[in-house]
Design an enzyme around this catalytic site. Structure first.
Site, PDB file in Angstrom:
ATOM      1  N   GLY A 253     -22.853  23.945   1.519  1.00 17.60           N
ATOM      2  CA  GLY A 253     -24.102  24.502   0.998  1.00 17.60           C
ATOM      3  C   GLY A 253     -23.862  25.865   0.382  1.00 17.60           C
ATOM      4  CE  LYS A 254     -28.337  27.539  -4.332  1.00 16.02           C
ATOM      5  NZ  LYS A 254     -29.524  26.726  -4.079  1.00 16.02           N
ATOM      6  NE  ARG A 255     -24.659  27.300   6.087  1.00 13.64           N
ATOM      7  CZ  ARG A 255     -23.717  26.979   6.951  1.00 13.64           C
ATOM      8  NH1 ARG A 255     -22.846  27.884   7.330  1.00 13.64           N
ATOM      9  NH2 ARG A 255     -23.640  25.772   7.459  1.00 13.64           N
TER      10      ARG A 255
END
Ligand code: GLU
Length: 484
Positions: A253-255
């Site tokens: 994911g984005k993180r």
């Protein structure tokens, strides 16, 4: 009659194309191309609040950039269109009617708040939070009264108490208990079809033979199979591939950093490198090969070989592959692809001599990991950008450096002829005069000539710079030594 394989990629235009979804598209595409079948693009845009036409345009562009071409889709049409769910609403309405007529679906008048309350109570009682079936057995009169009070119904499917079994091409036999599921919504109160409903109707009407998608859809597949059976449709073959995971083994994911195809594109990854990497992830090709062209990937792809366990996303490996692909490009092709990145770095490539630029690119391409790094690598060839770095200054100020650079410069001033020969002779001269050798000899010359302590092979750099530019730079470098 022989049936051609028909597979589809069905993104929802609610965001940028995630590399995980691009990998799903790639698997479908490789499967279709290998089987001589059809790859279909379908846009699942029934969630009006989250869908955006800009995302749709972006999705198509990213897929094209990756080189994943489709045989039927919203932009090119096909015999099974339309290919946007928002243009197929009459089909969903007709199919809802079929289920209603067969008493396999019913209107549900519960409000969001009531459903939320029901969920909370079940969770507190440590029971499975599924719909109670409250509206399943309403009388006609009760329905009329609820409708008259202004409530707009959603429609739910009557989930039978049965076991759902199917064979997944990647994961083997799968089993779900219908008893554990509540009656699920097939059409929302705003009239839009829910994902599981629309997808079954579309996959059936579009004659999809294989549904290849991420394992996060496994529980949806169980619901979808119930619908196939309710409609009396033949089920396609299902194959659920593993998801891409970050280093912490959580879904990428984005993180974790960059996750969209667009981000990798902007950072200067080549589509063929990204595609190769995504194909490699969790789907080991025959013979353990790692570097494969698109055609080779198609030839080597097999769903049976696809891994069941998650595929760890390793950006270093992607960078390694990208560098390799860059190195294998011709200078002309690379120059073409570098245009936007050169502009981004403040150059105006159209004002520069393309032959000179190609020569430079031929030298620096060995050092590029991504196209976006080009600015940091070619600035040393532009006199107006010559400005010794901190490290270069420090190096030039070190004992012995002045002598090396001085001797090298003294030779240059009187030398004439071929640049490569001048360079070799100037180095020999500096070596004799100063007694320095190896790093002590080359590093000060590099620092003085390029203003940097790292870079491509110095003899090649010198040939491109030419004597005149080298002389100017050495003068500047001497001043730096004096300043230091
Ligand atoms: N629109 C769904 C998604 O993007 C498609 C899933 C499927 O392939 O059925 O997840």
């Amino acid at each position: 009659m022989e049936h051609k394989a028909r597979v589809r990629f069905a993104p929802s235009p609610t965001g940028d194309l995630h590399v995980g979804n691009a990998r799903t598209a790639l698997f479908n595409w490789m499967f279709a191309r290998r089987e001589g079948g059809c790859f279909i693009l379908r846009i699942e845009d029934t969630d009006e609040s989250r869908s955006d036409s800009a995302y749709q345009t972006g999705l198509l562009e990213d897929l094209k950039w990756l080189g994943l071409d489709w045989d039927e889709g919203p932009d090119i049409g096909g015999a099974y269109g339309p290919y946007r769910q928002s243009e197929r609403l009459d089909l969903y309405a007709a199919h809802l009617k079929k289920l209603m007529d067969a008493d396999l679906a019913y209107p549900c008048y519960c409000t969001e708040e009531e459903l939320e309350e029901e969920r909370r109570t079940l969770i507190l009682a440590r029971r499975m939070p599924r719909y109670s079936g409250k509206c399943r057995n309403l009388s006609e009169k009760e329905r009329e009264a609820l409708a008259a009070s202004g409530r707009k119904p959603s429609y739910r499917f009557k989930v039978p108490r049965t076991t759902i079994e199917f064979h997944d091409l990647i994961r083997g036999p799968m089993r779900f208990e219908g008893e554990a599921m509540g009656d699920f919504i097939i059409v929302r109160s705003n009239g839009m079809p829910a994902y599981n409903f629309a997808v079954v109707i579309d996959d059936h009407l579009m004659a999809i033979s294989h549904v290849i998608r991420g394992e996060d859809h496994l529980s949806n597949t169980a619901l979808q199979i119930l619908l196939y059976r309710a409609f009396g449709f033949d089920e396609p073959v299902f194959a659920h591939h593993c998801l891409i995971l970050g280093k912490d083994h959580a879904k990428l994911g984005k993180r974790h950093g960059s996750v969209s195809v667009g981000e990798f594109r902007k950072q200067g990854f080549l589509p063929e490198a990204l595609l190769n990497y995504l194909g490699l992830l969790g789907s080991s090709f025959a013979g353990g090969r790692e570097i494969l062209s698109r055609d080779e990937m198609i030839g080597a792809f097999s769903l049976f070989r696809a891994s069941k366990s998650g595929a760890l996303f390793d950006e270093d490996k992607l960078r390694w592959l990208n560098a390799l692909y860059i190195r294998n490009l011709t200078a002309g092709d690379l120059l073409e692809r570098l245009q936007p990145f050169l502009r981004e770095a403040g150059y105006q490539p159209e004002t520069l001599d393309p032959l000179w630029l190609k020569e430079i690119i031929g030298i620096v391409k060995e050092e590029l990991t991504t196209l976006a790094e080009i600015g940091d690598h070619i600035d040393l060839f532009f006199d107006e950008r010559y400005s010794p770095s901190q490290e270069a200054r420090r190096l030039l100020a070190a004992p012995g450096a002045r002598e090396v650079v001085g001797a090298f410069g003294a030779y240059l001033n009187r030398a004439q002829g071929d640049a490569a020969e001048i360079y070799a002779a100037a180095i020999r001269h500096a070596k004799e005069k100063s007694g320095a050798r190896g790093k002590d000899l080359f590093m000060p010359v590099r620092a003085a000539l390029t203003g940097k302590i790292k870079g491509p092979e110095l003899d090649k750099v010198f040939v491109i710079l030419g004597k005149e530019s080298a002389v100017k730079r050495l003068k500047r470098a001497e001043q730096e030594i004096i300043k230091a």
